[in-house]
Design a protein around this motif. Structure first.
Motif, PDB file in Angstrom:
ATOM      1  N   TYR A 139       1.012  -0.638   0.143  1.00 37.12           N
ATOM      2  CA  TYR A 139       0.089   0.055   0.170  1.00 37.12           C
ATOM      3  C   TYR A 139       0.952   1.472  -0.148  1.00 37.12           C
ATOM      4  O   TYR A 139       2.003   1.454   0.875  1.00 37.12           O
ATOM      5  CB  TYR A 139      -0.780  -0.140   1.195  1.00 37.12           C
ATOM      6  CG  TYR A 139      -1.466  -1.021   1.397  1.00 37.12           C
ATOM      7  CD1 TYR A 139      -2.877  -1.128   0.819  1.00 37.12           C
ATOM      8  CD2 TYR A 139      -1.183  -2.415   1.727  1.00 37.12           C
ATOM      9  CE1 TYR A 139      -3.891  -2.891   0.815  1.00 37.12           C
ATOM     10  CE2 TYR A 139      -1.701  -3.608   1.758  1.00 37.12           C
ATOM     11  CZ  TYR A 139      -3.005  -3.556   1.405  1.00 37.12           C
ATOM     12  OH  TYR A 139      -4.140  -4.374   1.371  1.00 37.12           O
ATOM     13  N   GLY A 140       0.370   2.013  -1.092  1.00 39.81           N
ATOM     14  CA  GLY A 140       1.656   3.497  -1.492  1.00 39.81           C
ATOM     15  C   GLY A 140       0.561   4.090  -1.726  1.00 39.81           C
ATOM     16  O   GLY A 140      -0.412   4.091  -2.280  1.00 39.81           O
ATOM     17  N   CYS A 155      -2.788   3.938  -1.946  1.00 44.33           N
ATOM     18  CA  CYS A 155      -3.989   5.735  -1.682  1.00 44.33           C
ATOM     19  C   CYS A 155      -3.266   7.071  -0.967  1.00 44.33           C
ATOM     20  O   CYS A 155      -2.473   6.794  -0.585  1.00 44.33           O
ATOM     21  CB  CYS A 155      -3.469   3.944  -0.585  1.00 44.33           C
ATOM     22  SG  CYS A 155      -4.122   2.444  -0.031  1.00 44.33           S
ATOM     23  N   MET A 161      -7.142   4.199   1.570  1.00 45.79           N
ATOM     24  CA  MET A 161      -6.579   3.466   2.568  1.00 45.79           C
ATOM     25  C   MET A 161      -7.260   2.406   3.524  1.00 45.79           C
ATOM     26  O   MET A 161      -6.543   0.779   2.933  1.00 45.79           O
ATOM     27  CB  MET A 161      -5.198   4.207   3.784  1.00 45.79           C
ATOM     28  CG  MET A 161      -4.623   2.964   4.423  1.00 45.79           C
ATOM     29  SD  MET A 161      -3.486   2.368   3.405  1.00 45.79           S
ATOM     30  CE  MET A 161      -2.107   3.505   3.193  1.00 45.79           C
ATOM     31  N   VAL A 165      -7.068  -1.961   2.291  1.00 45.63           N
ATOM     32  CA  VAL A 165      -6.841  -2.478   3.504  1.00 45.63           C
ATOM     33  C   VAL A 165      -7.342  -3.733   3.194  1.00 45.63           C
ATOM     34  O   VAL A 165      -7.252  -5.332   3.421  1.00 45.63           O
ATOM     35  CB  VAL A 165      -5.789  -1.711   4.449  1.00 45.63           C
ATOM     36  CG1 VAL A 165      -6.070  -2.897   5.889  1.00 45.63           C
ATOM     37  CG2 VAL A 165      -4.402  -1.127   4.143  1.00 45.63           C
ATOM     38  N   VAL A 178       2.416  -1.158   4.170  1.00 42.73           N
ATOM     39  CA  VAL A 178       3.095   0.063   3.984  1.00 42.73           C
ATOM     40  C   VAL A 178       4.064   0.990   3.788  1.00 42.73           C
ATOM     41  O   VAL A 178       5.520   0.485   3.938  1.00 42.73           O
ATOM     42  CB  VAL A 178       1.781   1.083   4.384  1.00 42.73           C
ATOM     43  CG1 VAL A 178       0.370   0.592   4.782  1.00 42.73           C
ATOM     44  CG2 VAL A 178       2.737   1.062   6.776  1.00 42.73           C
ATOM     45  N   LEU A 196       3.875   7.902   2.232  1.00 41.08           N
ATOM     46  CA  LEU A 196       2.317   7.546   3.305  1.00 41.08           C
ATOM     47  C   LEU A 196       2.877   8.583   4.478  1.00 41.08           C
ATOM     48  O   LEU A 196       3.771   8.627   5.060  1.00 41.08           O
ATOM     49  CB  LEU A 196       2.004   6.674   3.667  1.00 41.08           C
ATOM     50  CG  LEU A 196       0.969   5.249   2.204  1.00 41.08           C
ATOM     51  CD1 LEU A 196       1.541   3.672   2.937  1.00 41.08           C
ATOM     52  CD2 LEU A 196      -0.063   6.115   2.047  1.00 41.08           C
ATOM     53  N   ASP A 200      -1.665   8.223   7.352  1.00 40.60           N
ATOM     54  CA  ASP A 200      -2.324   6.740   6.278  1.00 40.60           C
ATOM     55  C   ASP A 200      -2.158   5.560   6.672  1.00 40.60           C
ATOM     56  O   ASP A 200      -2.850   4.700   7.088  1.00 40.60           O
ATOM     57  CB  ASP A 200      -1.678   7.062   4.980  1.00 40.60           C
ATOM     58  CG  ASP A 200      -1.896   8.592   4.095  1.00 40.60           C
ATOM     59  OD1 ASP A 200      -3.888   9.311   4.256  1.00 40.60           O
ATOM     60  OD2 ASP A 200      -0.558   9.231   3.662  1.00 40.60           O
ATOM     61  N   MET A 201      -0.866   5.625   7.809  1.00 35.82           N
ATOM     62  CA  MET A 201       0.332   4.484   7.703  1.00 35.82           C
ATOM     63  C   MET A 201      -1.150   3.866   9.008  1.00 35.82           C
ATOM     64  O   MET A 201      -1.383   2.688   9.632  1.00 35.82           O
ATOM     65  CB  MET A 201       1.307   3.871   8.120  1.00 35.82           C
ATOM     66  CG  MET A 201       1.858   4.651   7.057  1.00 35.82           C
ATOM     67  SD  MET A 201       3.864   4.688   6.502  1.00 35.82           S
ATOM     68  CE  MET A 201       4.184   5.725   8.103  1.00 35.82           C
ATOM     69  N   ALA A 204      -4.411   2.069   8.090  1.00 36.64           N
ATOM     70  CA  ALA A 204      -3.659   0.267   7.502  1.00 36.64           C
ATOM     71  C   ALA A 204      -3.067  -0.510   8.702  1.00 36.64           C
ATOM     72  O   ALA A 204      -3.509  -1.460   8.967  1.00 36.64           O
ATOM     73  CB  ALA A 204      -2.897   0.121   6.697  1.00 36.64           C
ATOM     74  N   ALA A 217       6.056  -1.633   7.926  1.00 32.99           N
ATOM     75  CA  ALA A 217       6.290  -0.208   7.148  1.00 32.99           C
ATOM     76  C   ALA A 217       7.937  -0.498   6.029  1.00 32.99           C
ATOM     77  O   ALA A 217       8.592  -0.486   6.606  1.00 32.99           O
ATOM     78  CB  ALA A 217       5.940   0.672   8.325  1.00 32.99           C
TER      79      ALA A 217
END
Length: 399
Positions: A139-140, A155, A161, A165, A178, A196, A200-201, A204, A217
């Motif tokens: 996810y980026g 995302c 996001m 996810v 991520v 991110l 954002d993270m 997730a 990450a």
């Protein structure tokens, strides 16, 4: 005949800094787990396997692989169709097992192929491969480090996001990856680029943890490393620029560090004249940082795990065991401390409540995944690199 007694060997159980001589291990091939371990008087079994005075250690755990990548390419060569990617992935899984790797955490596969392959393995339709903790696609952000053909989710908001996810988890992802920073293999960004955000993270991570899964990450430098720590991930991959304040936070939150020494080392040693100069410039900077900062983090007590970034340039799928040698040499740790990274890898995977790894230690109720070696790994850190070693998974000889 399900109960098999392996005897006449010296045992490094993966956790304790000692070698047990005249050891035996009773495995149940029906469950794939260890019933008991000891030395001296032996229990009864249906079958007996004499290991001829050799050395036994747990199967290897590689928590950072890319099975759909091409290690002969400078960028992973993700621009191939799903059939080609699948054939490549299965080949790489066979290579991993043959080299002694019995469990992996995949860290980003094209087309979510790792999810499908683990389902096939679990159903008994894919054999002679490691157990896979799949992550699916990473996810980026649009234009970021995961923006490769057929690879990452884009995302660009917290809502995106959360949605993506949830889609990944619905498909069967057991770990969520991520992208906190840019990286070495993408020309359009830098490892110093924050991608991110912490928010954002964190979204997730919350979604992953709600399902009992783990989150990781990709974070090579700052401010991305700091953002990943704020987000509450379970492990940080690469972590080259980690500083003392961040080490304090990682220790407090018990965040694992995946050093990926082998890829940085291999690209630096073999990439000149073969990789583009922009990529070599990046890896030179990474190598200088990691040999200082990760070494410092290790000696301060951050748990370092085994992850080779297999699939990246010159990071082949049959060389996981070399990571121990690099750890001992460049991190200035003992052989035992390097080997203990395999145990820390198991600890990381055990955080996943939807996964039953029970690996990394040769003890009752753990999987009977182990290697039979000619030399003592506590004395010879290169021992696990033995090309003709015997590999057992679930008490059954695989190689």
């Amino acid at each position: 005949m399900t109960k098999v007694l392996f005897n006449n060997f010296s045992l490094f159980n993966g956790k304790d800094n000692q070698l047990k001589s005249n050891a035996w291990l009773l495995a149940d091939r029906k469950t794939g787990k260890i019933v008991s371990v000891g030395s001296g008087d032996e229990p009864k079994a249906d079958q007996y396997m004499d290991l001829n005075g050799k050395f036994v250690m747990p199967g290897l755990i590689n928590v950072h692989t890319h099975i759909t990548f091409d290690p002969y390419s400078s960028t992973g060569n993700t621009d191939v169709d799903e059939v080609q990617s699948t054939v490549r992935a299965v080949k790489h899984l066979h290579e991993l097992l043959k080299s002694g790797v019995t469990t992996i955490r995949e860290c980003g596969a094209t087309y979510d192929i790792d999810i499908v392959l683990e389902k096939l393995r679990e159903a008994g339709q894919l054999k002679h491969v490691p157990t896979i903790m799949p992550s699916g696609r990473p996810y980026g952000i649009t234009g970021g480090h995961s923006d490769l053909p057929n690879w990452g989710y884009h995302c660009d908001s917290v809502d995106a996001m959360r949605h993506d996810v949830r889609v990944g988890i619905k498909k069967g992802a057991k770990a969520i990856k991520v992208m906190a920073t840019g990286g070495v293999m993408t020309k359009q960004d830098s490892m110093y680029d924050p991608q991110l955000s912490a928010e954002d993270m964190r979204t997730a991570v919350v979604e992953a943890h709600h399902k009992g899964l783990i989150a990781m990450a990709h974070a090579e430098a700052n401010p991305g490393i700091a953002n990943a720590i704020k987000a509450g991930v379970d492990s940080i991959e690469h972590c080259f620029e980690v500083n003392d304040d961040e080490i304090d936070s990682m220790l407090k939150k018990h965040i694992f560090l995946t050093a990926t020494l082998q890829t940085a080392w291999a690209m630096k040693h073999y990439g000149k004249g073969k990789l583009p100069q922009w990529e070599m410039n990046k890896i030179d900077a990474c190598w200088k940082m990691l040999t200082k900062n990760i070494k410092h983090a290790w000696h301060r007590g951050v748990p370092v795990v085994v992850g080779t970034d297999a699939g990246c340039p010159f990071a082949y799928f049959d060389t996981t065991a070399k990571e121990f040698e690099l750890m001992a040499k460049y991190m200035d740790v003992t052989n035992y401390e390097a080997l203990l990274a395999n145990y820390h890898s198991a600890e990381l995977l055990e955080r996943n409540q939807q996964f039953d790894p029970k690996v990394g230690v040769l003890a009752p109720d753990y999987h009977a995944d182990f290697l039979v070696l000619d030399h003592n790994p506590l004395d010879d850190i290169k021992a696990p690199q033995q090309e003709d070693k015997v590999v057992y998974k679930g008490g059954i000889k695989e190689v």
